[in-house]
Design a protein around this motif. Structure first.
Motif, PDB file in Angstrom:
ATOM      1  N   LEU A 175       9.649  -3.936  31.507  1.00  0.00           N
ATOM      2  CA  LEU A 175       8.633  -3.202  30.609  1.00  0.00           C
ATOM      3  C   LEU A 175       7.504  -2.883  31.458  1.00  0.00           C
ATOM      4  O   LEU A 175       6.629  -1.959  31.240  1.00  0.00           O
ATOM      5  CB  LEU A 175       8.188  -4.250  29.501  1.00  0.00           C
ATOM      6  N   SER A 176       7.230  -3.402  32.566  1.00  0.00           N
ATOM      7  CA  SER A 176       6.017  -3.164  33.357  1.00  0.00           C
ATOM      8  C   SER A 176       6.411  -1.675  33.904  1.00  0.00           C
ATOM      9  O   SER A 176       5.205  -1.171  34.359  1.00  0.00           O
ATOM     10  CB  SER A 176       5.979  -4.070  34.433  1.00  0.00           C
ATOM     11  N   LYS A 177       7.365  -1.251  34.127  1.00  0.00           N
ATOM     12  CA  LYS A 177       7.690   0.078  34.636  1.00  0.00           C
ATOM     13  C   LYS A 177       7.255   1.110  33.472  1.00  0.00           C
ATOM     14  O   LYS A 177       7.155   2.509  33.741  1.00  0.00           O
ATOM     15  CB  LYS A 177       9.301   0.039  34.878  1.00  0.00           C
ATOM     16  N   PHE A 178       7.313   0.929  32.187  1.00  0.00           N
ATOM     17  CA  PHE A 178       6.782   1.802  31.315  1.00  0.00           C
ATOM     18  C   PHE A 178       5.598   1.555  30.325  1.00  0.00           C
ATOM     19  O   PHE A 178       5.276   2.601  29.747  1.00  0.00           O
ATOM     20  CB  PHE A 178       8.222   1.825  30.098  1.00  0.00           C
ATOM     21  N   LEU A 179       5.089   0.404  30.203  1.00  0.00           N
ATOM     22  CA  LEU A 179       3.956   0.111  29.228  1.00  0.00           C
ATOM     23  C   LEU A 179       2.830   1.050  29.775  1.00  0.00           C
ATOM     24  O   LEU A 179       2.640   1.316  30.804  1.00  0.00           O
ATOM     25  CB  LEU A 179       3.769  -1.157  29.344  1.00  0.00           C
ATOM     26  N   PRO A 180       2.050   1.231  28.864  1.00  0.00           N
ATOM     27  CA  PRO A 180       0.782   2.117  29.165  1.00  0.00           C
ATOM     28  C   PRO A 180      -0.292   1.330  29.788  1.00  0.00           C
ATOM     29  O   PRO A 180      -0.108   0.040  29.813  1.00  0.00           O
ATOM     30  CB  PRO A 180       0.419   2.677  27.823  1.00  0.00           C
ATOM     31  N   ASP A 181      -1.249   1.805  30.307  1.00  0.00           N
ATOM     32  CA  ASP A 181      -2.284   1.237  31.166  1.00  0.00           C
ATOM     33  C   ASP A 181      -3.130   0.589  30.250  1.00  0.00           C
ATOM     34  O   ASP A 181      -4.042  -0.303  30.168  1.00  0.00           O
ATOM     35  CB  ASP A 181      -2.931   2.004  32.123  1.00  0.00           C
TER      36      ASP A 181
END
Length: 205
Positions: free
Chosen positions: A21-27
């Motif tokens: 998920l860390s590759k895709f979640l927004p900031d």
């Protein structure tokens, strides 16, 4: 009384799911989790991604009680909103206007194979209604590829699911992709995960 529920699969897969998920979640912004179950994933991800507001949801009352208990247990009351009573097939989804404004990503873990095909269709239809251009719908779970199971264990799992409920079963990714396309979402990325599962990200066009 401790109302927290414990799902064994969560402790096994939450770290690898979080890494993917860390590759895709927004900031920043909000994430809507569909079919949050016990809430173990939700509180773990809220702690790992503190700049996001992680909104859990589930139609099951006992699961929502568990989510609330987990939020309290983890000391996240000030950060994490209470779970929403959301049935994926009941449209429109009960999302507040302010939440819709901040929504960036929808996540659904291990739902497609233990729900009817109508739930999958509704998931994409409503996600398309709420996501903005380039936002993502992210799915995790077992899938067939071109009509074939990716492992013997998934084949046996699929048989077991259909024995319990003929409307359940491991979905074919090509059929899921077709539903996505018909709703203006495109298969953006596929990541192979542990235990023959996949994480699949769909981007709103």
């Amino acid at each position: 009384m401790d109302e927290r529920l414990f799902f064994p699969a969560t402790s096994r897969n939450r770290d690898c799911i979080a890494e993917a998920l860390s590759k895709f979640l927004p900031d920043k912004g909000s994430v809507l989790e569909i079919a949050s179950g016990s809430g173990e994933h939700g509180v773990a991800f809220q702690k790992l991604f503190p700049f996001i507001k992680w909104q859990t949801s589930d139609p099951n009352h006992s699961y929502r009680k568990s989510i609330r208990a987990w939020i309290i247990h983890q000391g996240l009351e000030a950060k994490m909103p209470q779970p929403i009573d959301l049935d994926v097939e009941s449209k429109p989804w009960p999302l507040a206007q302010e939440f819709r404004r901040t929504l960036k990503t929808i996540v659904c873990i291990n739902m497609l194979h233990i729900s009817s095909w109508g739930c999958t269709q509704s998931l994409f239809e409503e996600s398309a209604n709420h996501l903005k251009k380039n936002n993502l719908l992210i799915l995790y779970g077992p899938f067939q590829i071109d009509g074939k199971h990716t492992s013997k264990s998934n084949e046996l799992f699929d048989h077991s699911l259909k024995t319990q409920n003929p409307n359940w079963g491991v979905r074919d990714l090509a059929e899921v992709n077709a539903v996505a396309t018909s709703n203006g979402l495109k298969n953006h990325a596929v990541i192979e995960m542990q235990a023959h599962n996949l994480l699949v990200a769909f981007k709103k066009s």
